[in-house]
Design a protein around this motif. Structure first.
Motif, PDB file in Angstrom:
ATOM      1  N   MET A   1      25.100 -19.254  55.364  1.00  0.00           N
ATOM      2  CA  MET A   1      24.586 -18.111  54.620  1.00  0.00           C
ATOM      3  C   MET A   1      25.737 -17.183  54.219  1.00  0.00           C
ATOM      4  SD  MET A   1      21.789 -15.228  55.763  1.00  0.00           S
ATOM      5  CE  MET A   1      22.885 -14.371  56.894  1.00  0.00           C
ATOM      6  N   THR A   2      25.771 -16.790  52.968  1.00  0.00           N
ATOM      7  CA  THR A   2      26.766 -15.841  52.477  1.00  0.00           C
ATOM      8  C   THR A   2      26.093 -14.487  52.334  1.00  0.00           C
ATOM      9  OG1 THR A   2      27.957 -17.576  51.279  1.00  0.00           O
ATOM     10  CG2 THR A   2      28.355 -15.310  50.594  1.00  0.00           C
ATOM     11  N   ARG A   3      26.737 -13.462  52.847  1.00  0.00           N
ATOM     12  CA  ARG A   3      26.116 -12.141  52.835  1.00  0.00           C
ATOM     13  C   ARG A   3      27.172 -11.078  52.587  1.00  0.00           C
ATOM     14  NH1 ARG A   3      27.212  -9.593  57.761  1.00  0.00           N
ATOM     15  NH2 ARG A   3      28.350 -10.935  59.194  1.00  0.00           N
ATOM     16  N   VAL A  16      23.876 -18.649  46.500  1.00  0.00           N
ATOM     17  CA  VAL A  16      25.070 -19.442  46.217  1.00  0.00           C
ATOM     18  C   VAL A  16      24.657 -20.756  45.567  1.00  0.00           C
ATOM     19  CG1 VAL A  16      27.093 -20.581  47.214  1.00  0.00           C
ATOM     20  CG2 VAL A  16      26.256 -18.440  48.209  1.00  0.00           C
ATOM     21  N   ALA A  17      25.324 -21.130  44.476  1.00  0.00           N
ATOM     22  CA  ALA A  17      25.052 -22.408  43.815  1.00  0.00           C
ATOM     23  C   ALA A  17      25.378 -23.558  44.758  1.00  0.00           C
ATOM     24  CB  ALA A  17      25.865 -22.519  42.529  1.00  0.00           C
ATOM     25  N   ARG A  18      24.576 -24.610  44.701  1.00  0.00           N
ATOM     26  CA  ARG A  18      24.783 -25.749  45.599  1.00  0.00           C
ATOM     27  C   ARG A  18      26.043 -26.522  45.256  1.00  0.00           C
ATOM     28  NH1 ARG A  18      18.770 -28.448  46.542  1.00  0.00           N
ATOM     29  NH2 ARG A  18      17.798 -26.589  47.469  1.00  0.00           N
ATOM     30  N   GLU A  19      26.429 -26.498  43.997  1.00  0.00           N
ATOM     31  CA  GLU A  19      27.611 -27.237  43.571  1.00  0.00           C
ATOM     32  C   GLU A  19      28.521 -26.345  42.720  1.00  0.00           C
ATOM     33  OE1 GLU A  19      26.374 -30.685  41.472  1.00  0.00           O
ATOM     34  OE2 GLU A  19      25.419 -31.618  43.208  1.00  0.00           O
ATOM     35  N   GLY A  53      32.121 -17.139  41.553  1.00  0.00           N
ATOM     36  CA  GLY A  53      31.156 -17.885  42.356  1.00  0.00           C
ATOM     37  C   GLY A  53      29.903 -17.056  42.599  1.00  0.00           C
ATOM     38  N   SER A  54      29.627 -16.745  43.855  1.00  0.00           N
ATOM     39  CA  SER A  54      28.462 -15.921  44.209  1.00  0.00           C
ATOM     40  C   SER A  54      28.704 -14.436  43.983  1.00  0.00           C
ATOM     41  CB  SER A  54      28.092 -16.150  45.677  1.00  0.00           C
ATOM     42  OG  SER A  54      29.108 -15.637  46.531  1.00  0.00           O
ATOM     43  N   GLY A  55      29.973 -14.072  43.756  1.00  0.00           N
ATOM     44  CA  GLY A  55      30.320 -12.658  43.610  1.00  0.00           C
ATOM     45  C   GLY A  55      30.576 -11.962  44.927  1.00  0.00           C
ATOM     46  N   ALA A  56      30.713 -12.739  46.008  1.00  0.00           N
ATOM     47  CA  ALA A  56      30.825 -12.148  47.342  1.00  0.00           C
ATOM     48  C   ALA A  56      31.977 -11.159  47.478  1.00  0.00           C
ATOM     49  CB  ALA A  56      30.965 -13.249  48.395  1.00  0.00           C
ATOM     50  N   LEU A  57      33.120 -11.460  46.881  1.00  0.00           N
ATOM     51  CA  LEU A  57      34.273 -10.565  47.016  1.00  0.00           C
ATOM     52  C   LEU A  57      34.095  -9.294  46.195  1.00  0.00           C
ATOM     53  CD1 LEU A  57      37.094 -13.254  46.899  1.00  0.00           C
ATOM     54  CD2 LEU A  57      36.528 -11.806  48.858  1.00  0.00           C
ATOM     55  N   GLY A  58      33.773  -9.446  44.922  1.00  0.00           N
ATOM     56  CA  GLY A  58      33.608  -8.275  44.066  1.00  0.00           C
ATOM     57  C   GLY A  58      32.457  -7.388  44.494  1.00  0.00           C
ATOM     58  N   LEU A  59      31.337  -7.987  44.876  1.00  0.00           N
ATOM     59  CA  LEU A  59      30.177  -7.197  45.300  1.00  0.00           C
ATOM     60  C   LEU A  59      30.417  -6.531  46.650  1.00  0.00           C
ATOM     61  CD1 LEU A  59      27.326  -9.572  44.088  1.00  0.00           C
ATOM     62  CD2 LEU A  59      28.136  -7.452  43.004  1.00  0.00           C
ATOM     63  N   GLN A  77      25.009 -22.553  36.296  1.00  0.00           N
ATOM     64  CA  GLN A  77      24.097 -22.317  37.413  1.00  0.00           C
ATOM     65  C   GLN A  77      24.608 -21.190  38.296  1.00  0.00           C
ATOM     66  OE1 GLN A  77      21.098 -23.419  37.864  1.00  0.00           O
ATOM     67  NE2 GLN A  77      20.822 -22.337  39.798  1.00  0.00           N
ATOM     68  N   ALA A  78      25.913 -21.207  38.605  1.00  0.00           N
ATOM     69  CA  ALA A  78      26.489 -20.135  39.414  1.00  0.00           C
ATOM     70  C   ALA A  78      26.339 -18.802  38.710  1.00  0.00           C
ATOM     71  CB  ALA A  78      27.968 -20.424  39.698  1.00  0.00           C
ATOM     72  N   GLY A  79      26.486 -18.807  37.380  1.00  0.00           N
ATOM     73  CA  GLY A  79      26.349 -17.572  36.613  1.00  0.00           C
ATOM     74  C   GLY A  79      24.954 -16.984  36.706  1.00  0.00           C
ATOM     75  N   LYS A  80      23.934 -17.835  36.700  1.00  0.00           N
ATOM     76  CA  LYS A  80      22.553 -17.352  36.839  1.00  0.00           C
ATOM     77  C   LYS A  80      22.347 -16.669  38.181  1.00  0.00           C
ATOM     78  CE  LYS A  80      20.457 -20.869  33.834  1.00  0.00           C
ATOM     79  NZ  LYS A  80      19.585 -22.064  33.798  1.00  0.00           N
ATOM     80  N   LEU A  81      22.850 -17.302  39.242  1.00  0.00           N
ATOM     81  CA  LEU A  81      22.707 -16.715  40.579  1.00  0.00           C
ATOM     82  C   LEU A  81      23.571 -15.467  40.726  1.00  0.00           C
ATOM     83  CD1 LEU A  81      22.653 -19.960  42.758  1.00  0.00           C
ATOM     84  CD2 LEU A  81      20.722 -18.641  41.875  1.00  0.00           C
ATOM     85  N   LEU A  82      24.704 -15.471  40.053  1.00  0.00           N
ATOM     86  CA  LEU A  82      25.595 -14.311  40.082  1.00  0.00           C
ATOM     87  C   LEU A  82      24.889 -13.089  39.504  1.00  0.00           C
ATOM     88  CD1 LEU A  82      28.461 -13.349  40.742  1.00  0.00           C
ATOM     89  CD2 LEU A  82      29.173 -14.153  38.495  1.00  0.00           C
TER      90      LEU A  82
END
Length: 198
Positions: A1-3, A16-19, A53-59, A77-82
């Motif tokens: 899990m990324t948080r 997070v995108a699966r691929e 990616g998921s934006g974890a660093l910037g967010l 796909q990553a962009g949609k989740l981002l």
């Protein structure tokens, strides 16, 4: 899990995108932000997260007090989740839409599209560069070179690479502050430097 680790969005989970993405581990992010917090870098900073990616660093930076963040990721796909992650953090923090920008585009195209570069009113104070570990070093060097004009004076660039990758080729305008290994990851702390006037 990324948080999100800390700040107003602390403990909120990120999608997070699966691929196609490799999220920075909590351990590495904690180390990065411990160093940034010791320098009081995040508060009020304009942040750019490349290969987000998921934006974890910037967010994470936004959650800890950055004034704005731009997240750049070319994966569809990553962009949609981002966008979902960005909207979640924006809502939790009751931020204006202008606080978070999401660009689903290649990093090279984004950097080429910046119309105003090097201005203290529009440049970036903190940049995360987390390309795929298998990205050729020449491509990383090209991205760093294109990034320099978009940096504010004394900006900090955090480059994440595999421990097996060679030292990055740094363009004029960036110097190595320090590097730190965390398991399979090496974090290169780079600083924007003002050329000496002769």
């Amino acid at each position: 899990m990324t948080r999100i680790i800390s700040g107003f969005a602390g403990s909120r989970e990120l999608k997070v995108a699966r691929e196609g993405t490799r999220p920075t581990s909590d351990m590495v992010r904690e180390a990065i932000f411990s160093g940034l917090d010791s320098r009081d870098v995040c508060e009020g900073a304009r942040v750019l997260d490349l290969y987000a990616g998921s934006g974890a660093l910037g967010l994470e930076a936004l959650s800890r007090g950055a004034s704005s963040v731009v997240l750049v990721e070319k994966g569809i796909q990553a962009g949609k989740l981002l966008r979902i992650n960005a909207e979640m953090v924006r809502t939790v923090g009751n931020l204006t839409p202008a606080a978070i920008g999401v660009s689903v585009i290649a990093v090279s195209s984004y950097l080429a599209s910046l119309s105003v570069r090097g201005s203290s009113s529009s440049g970036f104070d903190l940049v995360f560069v987390d390309p795929p570990y298998d990205m050729p070093e020449e491509e990383v060097a090209t991205a760093l070179t294109a990034l320099v004009p978009a940096l504010n004076d004394e900006a900090i660039v955090i480059l994440e690479r595999s421990t097996r990758s060679p030292a990055p080729a740094l363009p004029a305008g960036l110097k190595l502050d320090r590097k730190k290994k965390h398991g399979e990851t090496t974090i290169w702390w780079l600083e924007n430097v003002i050329a000496d006037v002769i």
